[in-house]
Design a protein around this motif. Structure first.
Motif, PDB file in Angstrom:
ATOM      1  N   GLN A 133      21.535 -92.061  16.511  1.00 52.81           N
ATOM      2  CA  GLN A 133      21.398 -93.420  16.011  1.00 52.81           C
ATOM      3  C   GLN A 133      19.910 -93.737  15.895  1.00 52.81           C
TER       4      GLN A 133
ATOM      5  N   SER B 156      24.985 -99.817  21.019  1.00 53.84           N
ATOM      6  CA  SER B 156      25.857 -98.649  20.993  1.00 53.84           C
ATOM      7  C   SER B 156      27.322 -99.074  21.039  1.00 53.84           C
TER       8      SER B 156
ATOM      9  N   PHE C 140      30.570 -97.405  19.023  1.00 55.11           N
ATOM     10  CA  PHE C 140      31.818 -96.986  19.656  1.00 55.11           C
ATOM     11  C   PHE C 140      33.023 -97.735  19.095  1.00 55.11           C
TER      12      PHE C 140
ATOM     13  N   TYR D 277      34.933 -88.465  22.264  1.00 54.55           N
ATOM     14  CA  TYR D 277      33.614 -88.892  21.849  1.00 54.55           C
ATOM     15  C   TYR D 277      32.923 -89.554  23.018  1.00 54.55           C
ATOM     16  N   GLY D 278      31.607 -89.477  22.989  1.00 55.81           N
ATOM     17  CA  GLY D 278      30.840 -90.048  24.082  1.00 55.81           C
ATOM     18  C   GLY D 278      29.355 -89.968  23.809  1.00 55.81           C
ATOM     19  N   GLN D 279      28.593 -90.340  24.795  1.00 57.40           N
ATOM     20  CA  GLN D 279      27.141 -90.385  24.670  1.00 57.40           C
ATOM     21  C   GLN D 279      26.525 -89.177  25.356  1.00 57.40           C
TER      22      GLN D 279
ATOM     23  N   GLU E  55      22.116 -90.849  21.261  1.00 55.02           N
ATOM     24  CA  GLU E  55      22.721 -89.614  20.777  1.00 55.02           C
ATOM     25  C   GLU E  55      24.171 -89.542  21.255  1.00 55.02           C
ATOM     26  N   TYR E  56      25.050 -89.275  20.317  1.00 51.71           N
ATOM     27  CA  TYR E  56      26.486 -89.296  20.587  1.00 51.71           C
ATOM     28  C   TYR E  56      27.124 -88.034  20.033  1.00 51.71           C
ATOM     29  N   TYR E  57      28.317 -87.726  20.514  1.00 48.98           N
ATOM     30  CA  TYR E  57      29.046 -86.578  20.005  1.00 48.98           C
ATOM     31  C   TYR E  57      30.464 -86.983  19.646  1.00 48.98           C
TER      32      TYR E  57
END
Length: 81
Positions: free
Chosen positions: A38, A44, A48, A62-64, A69-71
């Motif tokens: 981001q 954030s 989400f 998904y998560g941080q 930065e997230y995945y």
């Protein structure tokens, strides 16, 4: 923790396996990983909320990873509409 263990090739212990079994979908391949950075200084929570709307009932984690930065970790076949 599940994502980190999978990408780092850490052996799955009984505690991790117990967490995997609680997922609302089977953790089966093929796997796809999407990393998101981001760039703007925005909440954030907004990101989400959008992810939750897009991935509703999809086999995805998904998560941080780090600040901004997230995945997305997609499991099984391709996403369906």
């Amino acid at each position: 923790m599940i994502f980190k263990a999978l990408i780092d090739h850490v052996p799955i212990d009984s505690a991790m396996n117990e967490r995997i079994q609680k997922l609302p979908f089977p953790l089966v391949g093929p796997f796809q990983i999407i990393l998101i950075k981001q760039m703007r200084d925005t909440s954030s929570n907004t990101l989400f909320l959008h992810l939750e709307n897009i991935l509703y009932k999809q086999p995805a984690l998904y998560g941080q990873v780090q600040l901004n930065e997230y995945y997305l970790f997609l499991c099984g076949s391709a996403l369906t509409n």
